[in-house]
Design a protein around this motif. Sequence first.
Motif, mmCIF file in Angstrom:
data_model
loop_
_atom_site.group_PDB
_atom_site.id
_atom_site.type_symbol
_atom_site.label_atom_id
_atom_site.label_comp_id
_atom_site.label_asym_id
_atom_site.label_seq_id
_atom_site.Cartn_x
_atom_site.Cartn_y
_atom_site.Cartn_z
ATOM 1 N N ASN A 53 36.821 49.582 49.937
ATOM 2 C CA ASN A 53 35.879 50.634 49.397
ATOM 3 C C ASN A 53 36.137 51.315 47.980
ATOM 4 O O ASN A 53 35.331 51.368 47.563
ATOM 5 N N GLU A 54 37.867 51.080 48.064
ATOM 6 C CA GLU A 54 38.300 51.611 46.929
ATOM 7 C C GLU A 54 37.561 50.509 45.301
ATOM 8 O O GLU A 54 38.418 50.462 44.219
ATOM 9 N N PHE A 55 37.823 49.368 45.905
ATOM 10 C CA PHE A 55 37.985 48.069 45.266
ATOM 11 C C PHE A 55 36.825 47.938 44.564
ATOM 12 O O PHE A 55 36.202 47.343 43.453
ATOM 13 N N ILE A 56 35.231 47.437 45.723
ATOM 14 C CA ILE A 56 34.261 47.103 45.126
ATOM 15 C C ILE A 56 33.460 47.492 43.754
ATOM 16 O O ILE A 56 33.286 47.203 43.113
ATOM 17 N N PRO A 57 33.257 49.524 43.242
ATOM 18 C CA PRO A 57 32.770 49.834 43.056
ATOM 19 C C PRO A 57 33.689 49.392 41.245
ATOM 20 O O PRO A 57 32.095 48.925 40.389
ATOM 21 N N PHE A 58 34.233 49.284 41.296
ATOM 22 C CA PHE A 58 34.928 49.519 39.785
ATOM 23 C C PHE A 58 34.257 47.608 39.539
ATOM 24 O O PHE A 58 34.400 47.098 38.878
ATOM 25 N N TYR A 59 34.571 46.634 40.505
ATOM 26 C CA TYR A 59 34.576 45.356 40.508
ATOM 27 C C TYR A 59 32.999 44.961 40.370
ATOM 28 O O TYR A 59 32.753 43.900 39.043
ATOM 29 N N LEU A 94 40.506 37.259 24.592
ATOM 30 C CA LEU A 94 40.341 38.952 23.927
ATOM 31 C C LEU A 94 40.735 39.565 24.752
ATOM 32 O O LEU A 94 40.466 40.201 26.262
ATOM 33 N N ASP A 95 41.326 40.843 23.553
ATOM 34 C CA ASP A 95 41.396 41.813 24.568
ATOM 35 C C ASP A 95 40.534 42.759 24.627
ATOM 36 O O ASP A 95 40.132 43.599 23.687
ATOM 37 N N ILE A 96 39.837 43.695 26.019
ATOM 38 C CA ILE A 96 39.292 44.987 26.475
ATOM 39 C C ILE A 96 39.715 45.607 26.585
ATOM 40 O O ILE A 96 40.975 46.058 27.609
ATOM 41 N N ASN A 97 39.238 47.193 26.148
ATOM 42 C CA ASN A 97 39.954 48.726 26.286
ATOM 43 C C ASN A 97 38.998 48.630 28.105
ATOM 44 O O ASN A 97 38.072 48.991 27.292
ATOM 45 N N ILE A 98 40.212 48.949 28.743
ATOM 46 C CA ILE A 98 38.548 49.862 30.177
ATOM 47 C C ILE A 98 39.123 51.045 30.105
ATOM 48 O O ILE A 98 40.205 51.227 30.716
ATOM 49 N N GLN A 99 38.566 51.581 30.788
ATOM 50 C CA GLN A 99 38.468 53.152 31.202
ATOM 51 C C GLN A 99 37.783 52.906 32.930
ATOM 52 O O GLN A 99 36.435 52.789 33.259
ATOM 53 N N ALA A 100 38.253 53.560 33.282
ATOM 54 C CA ALA A 100 37.782 53.546 35.125
ATOM 55 C C ALA A 100 38.660 54.889 35.764
ATOM 56 O O ALA A 100 40.335 55.280 35.568
ATOM 57 N N ASN A 101 38.134 55.123 36.580
ATOM 58 C CA ASN A 101 38.320 55.953 37.567
ATOM 59 C C ASN A 101 37.830 55.052 38.904
ATOM 60 O O ASN A 101 36.940 55.621 40.019
ATOM 61 N N ILE A 102 39.421 55.360 39.400
ATOM 62 C CA ILE A 102 39.473 54.306 40.670
ATOM 63 C C ILE A 102 41.007 54.868 40.775
ATOM 64 O O ILE A 102 41.631 55.444 40.859
ATOM 65 N N ASN A 103 41.252 54.654 42.596
ATOM 66 C CA ASN A 103 41.960 54.841 42.980
ATOM 67 C C ASN A 103 42.822 53.652 43.234
ATOM 68 O O ASN A 103 42.514 52.731 44.138
ATOM 69 N N PHE A 104 43.751 53.291 42.190
ATOM 70 C CA PHE A 104 45.141 52.188 41.144
ATOM 71 C C PHE A 104 45.227 51.837 43.134
ATOM 72 O O PHE A 104 45.739 50.719 42.876
ATOM 73 N N ASP A 141 52.936 52.667 43.174
ATOM 74 C CA ASP A 141 53.518 53.847 42.886
ATOM 75 C C ASP A 141 52.274 54.962 42.178
ATOM 76 O O ASP A 141 52.867 56.109 41.823
ATOM 77 N N ALA A 142 50.819 54.793 42.437
ATOM 78 C CA ALA A 142 50.788 55.607 41.804
ATOM 79 C C ALA A 142 50.077 56.659 42.644
ATOM 80 O O ALA A 142 49.578 56.027 44.024
ATOM 81 N N LYS A 143 48.766 57.471 42.481
ATOM 82 C CA LYS A 143 48.523 58.485 43.524
ATOM 83 C C LYS A 143 47.704 58.288 44.279
ATOM 84 O O LYS A 143 46.951 57.053 43.836
ATOM 85 N N ASP A 144 47.795 58.011 46.123
ATOM 86 C CA ASP A 144 46.666 57.931 46.717
ATOM 87 C C ASP A 144 45.652 58.422 46.507
ATOM 88 O O ASP A 144 44.734 59.499 48.088
ATOM 89 N N CYS A 145 44.655 58.746 45.319
ATOM 90 C CA CYS A 145 43.724 59.385 45.173
ATOM 91 C C CYS A 145 43.157 59.027 43.457
ATOM 92 O O CYS A 145 43.401 57.786 43.419
ATOM 93 N N GLN A 146 41.782 58.807 43.704
ATOM 94 C CA GLN A 146 40.955 59.115 42.508
ATOM 95 C C GLN A 146 41.938 59.135 41.081
ATOM 96 O O GLN A 146 41.994 60.349 41.061
#
Length: 243
Positions: free
Chosen positions: A86-92, A115-125, A232-237
């Motif tokens: 459920n943390e993977f699907i929306p960003f995908y 090609l390099d593309i800049n992405i901004q995401a709000n997810i639980n990494f 090592d990311a925080k367990d949150c969005q």
Amino acid sequence: MGKTHSGTCCVCGKEGNLTFEHIPPQKTDNTHQIKKIIDPIGFFEDEKEFNEKIKEVKFKLGNQKGMGDWTLCSRCNNYFGGQYANEFIPFYNELADFFKRNYYEIINRSKAGYLDINIQANINFFRFQKQVVSMLMSTSNGVYKDYFKDYLLDAKYTNFPTKKFKIIMNGYLDFNVFRMNGQMIGANLSGGSEIVGSEIQVFPLGFTLVELNGSEKEKNINSGLDITNWFDAKDCQQKKEFS
């Protein structure tokens, strides 16, 4: 009654009946019968080239459930679905929509298909990366389950084997191939490299599990973003920008 598939779970290692693991998850529109490519297929520069060359590609029909395989016991499958998918699907899905809207612009700006593309995401990494690892365990047929069993079966566990593996994420934009006639197509694009432990290349994202063995070749797999340290990311969005 459907056919029973028995074997060894690719994560926990238990013997018994296996469930079908969708790779990527079912809610990423992975619901159609797939066509599997028999021979390797190259990168298509534009729609005209695709329409011409696709006629030469040889296929065979695959599973009607979508892309994936009978790789996980029901306990592991349900756990990953509830904890990580459920943390993977929306960003995908959002990324797939973005690439579809800008597909030909991106292709025209690319050089030799890159090609390099800049992405901004709000997810639980943190949990996004765990979903990626769970899929890579299935595509590697459980070869590396002893390294990742505890990491995946405990949602809070952070001990990723960084001395043995890294994970590279890349955009995979050839969505025409994967949507031909409304059917998914699966291709093994790993090239049989001795350092590629497992690989998934499906529009819009590809993931490569690189086995670190001190080889010079492992340094050459750099077309994408190293997401190993997302453990090592925080367990949150969180909101984050990356290339």
